[in-house]
Write a protein that holds these residues in place. Structure first.
Motif, PDB file in Angstrom:
ATOM      1  N   ASP A  26       0.848  -1.190   0.000  1.00  0.00           N
ATOM      2  CA  ASP A  26       0.000   0.000   0.000  1.00  0.00           C
ATOM      3  C   ASP A  26       0.886   1.243   0.000  1.00  0.00           C
ATOM      4  N   ALA A  28       2.202   5.001  -1.781  1.00  0.00           N
ATOM      5  CA  ALA A  28       1.680   6.181  -2.460  1.00  0.00           C
ATOM      6  C   ALA A  28       2.538   6.470  -3.679  1.00  0.00           C
ATOM      7  N   LYS A  33      -2.456   7.982  -2.831  1.00  0.00           N
ATOM      8  CA  LYS A  33      -2.946   6.598  -2.878  1.00  0.00           C
ATOM      9  C   LYS A  33      -3.864   6.344  -4.058  1.00  0.00           C
ATOM     10  N   SER A  34      -4.211   7.372  -4.795  1.00  0.00           N
ATOM     11  CA  SER A  34      -5.054   7.225  -5.979  1.00  0.00           C
ATOM     12  C   SER A  34      -4.156   7.107  -7.217  1.00  0.00           C
TER      13      SER A  34
END
Length: 118
Positions: A26, A28, A33-34
């Motif tokens: 997870d 960035a 984070k999108s």
């Protein structure tokens, strides 16, 4: 022989699971984070202006670019994304949008692919 084969299969499975887990980190990227492809959808109001340098730039487009322009690397990643390419935008037109919106604090000189922001 059977024990060695079972051990090899178990070890192979452990390696495979480890590799798959590394892909799910997870982390960035340029746009947090999108993904740039997801962020590109927010620039839908800019589609016409990004395809035609003479098309007027809407206020909705300028608002979105202003929000995203705070992070030039994200904006560039969006312009180079698969979603942007599939929508038919022309990068040479799209990078002129901050200037066409009359933003004083735009990232002049920022390299985006083969182009530099004016």
């Amino acid at each position: 022989m059977a024990a060695a084969l079972k051990l090899a299969c178990v070890m192979g499975l452990i390696v495979l699971v480890s590799i798959l887990e590394m892909g799910n980190v997870d982390a960035a990227g340029e746009c947090g984070k999108s993904s740039p492809d997801n962020e590109a959808m927010k620039l839908a109001p800019c589609a016409e202006a990004a395809q035609d340098a003479k098309a007027p730039v809407s206020a909705a487009c300028c608002d979105q670019v202003k929000k995203m322009g705070q992070n030039p690397s994200c904006l560039c990643a969006i312009l180079l994304s698969n979603t942007a390419k599939a929508s038919g935008i022309k990068l040479e037109n799209a990078i002129t949008i901050p200037k066409r919106c009359n933003f004083a604090n735009r990232p002049v000189g920022y390299k985006c692919g083969p182009y530099t922001l004016p």
